[in-house]
Design a protein around this motif. Structure first.
Motif, short mmCIF file in Angstrom:
data_model
loop_
_atom_site.label_atom_id
_atom_site.label_comp_id
_atom_site.label_asym_id
_atom_site.label_seq_id
_atom_site.Cartn_x
_atom_site.Cartn_y
_atom_site.Cartn_z
N ILE A 1 0.84 -1.21 0.00
CA ILE A 1 0.00 0.00 0.00
C ILE A 1 0.86 1.25 0.00
O ILE A 1 0.59 2.21 -0.72
CB ILE A 1 -0.96 -0.02 1.21
N ILE A 2 1.93 1.25 0.78
CA ILE A 2 2.83 2.40 0.82
C ILE A 2 3.48 2.61 -0.54
O ILE A 2 3.60 3.75 -1.01
CB ILE A 2 3.88 2.23 1.94
N LEU A 3 3.90 1.54 -1.21
CA LEU A 3 4.49 1.67 -2.53
C LEU A 3 3.50 2.22 -3.55
O LEU A 3 3.85 3.06 -4.39
CB LEU A 3 5.04 0.33 -3.01
N LEU B 1 1.57 6.84 -6.82
CA LEU B 1 0.50 7.78 -7.14
C LEU B 1 0.94 9.23 -6.88
O LEU B 1 0.66 10.12 -7.70
CB LEU B 1 -0.75 7.46 -6.34
N ILE B 2 1.62 9.47 -5.79
CA ILE B 2 2.12 10.82 -5.51
C ILE B 2 3.12 11.24 -6.57
O ILE B 2 3.10 12.39 -7.03
CB ILE B 2 2.72 10.89 -4.09
N GLY B 3 3.97 10.33 -6.98
CA GLY B 3 4.93 10.64 -8.04
C GLY B 3 4.25 10.99 -9.34
O GLY B 3 4.64 11.94 -10.04
N LEU B 4 3.21 10.25 -9.70
CA LEU B 4 2.46 10.55 -10.92
C LEU B 4 1.76 11.90 -10.84
O LEU B 4 1.73 12.65 -11.83
CB LEU B 4 1.44 9.44 -11.21
N VAL B 5 1.22 12.23 -9.68
CA VAL B 5 0.57 13.53 -9.52
C VAL B 5 1.59 14.65 -9.66
O VAL B 5 1.32 15.67 -10.30
CB VAL B 5 -0.15 13.60 -8.15
#
Length: 67
Positions: A30-32, A37-41
């Motif tokens: 889940i952390i990965l 997702l944060i990186g994509l944003v």
């Protein structure tokens, strides 16, 4: 078997149990996923802002037509 050997066997068994335990793998996954997702944003931040602003402007222009 001496007391020392029994304690070392217990210690070894406990260490092996800890190393083989995979109950925390779900948390790591889940952390990965969150990190990805944060990186994509962050990478597509300007594109996301453009899409959201165009959607909201379309909603605002068409909101008066609904009656």
């Amino acid at each position: 078997m001496s007391v020392w050997k029994k304690r070392m066997k217990i210690w070894k068994d406990r260490c092996n149990d800890i190393l083989r335990d995979d109950s925390g793998m779900g948390v790591v996954e889940i952390i990965l996923i969150i990190v990805v997702l944060i990186g994509l944003v962050i990478i597509f931040q300007t594109n996301i802002k453009g899409v959201v602003s165009s959607v909201f402007s379309t909603i605002q222009t068409n909101a008066g037509k609904i009656r």
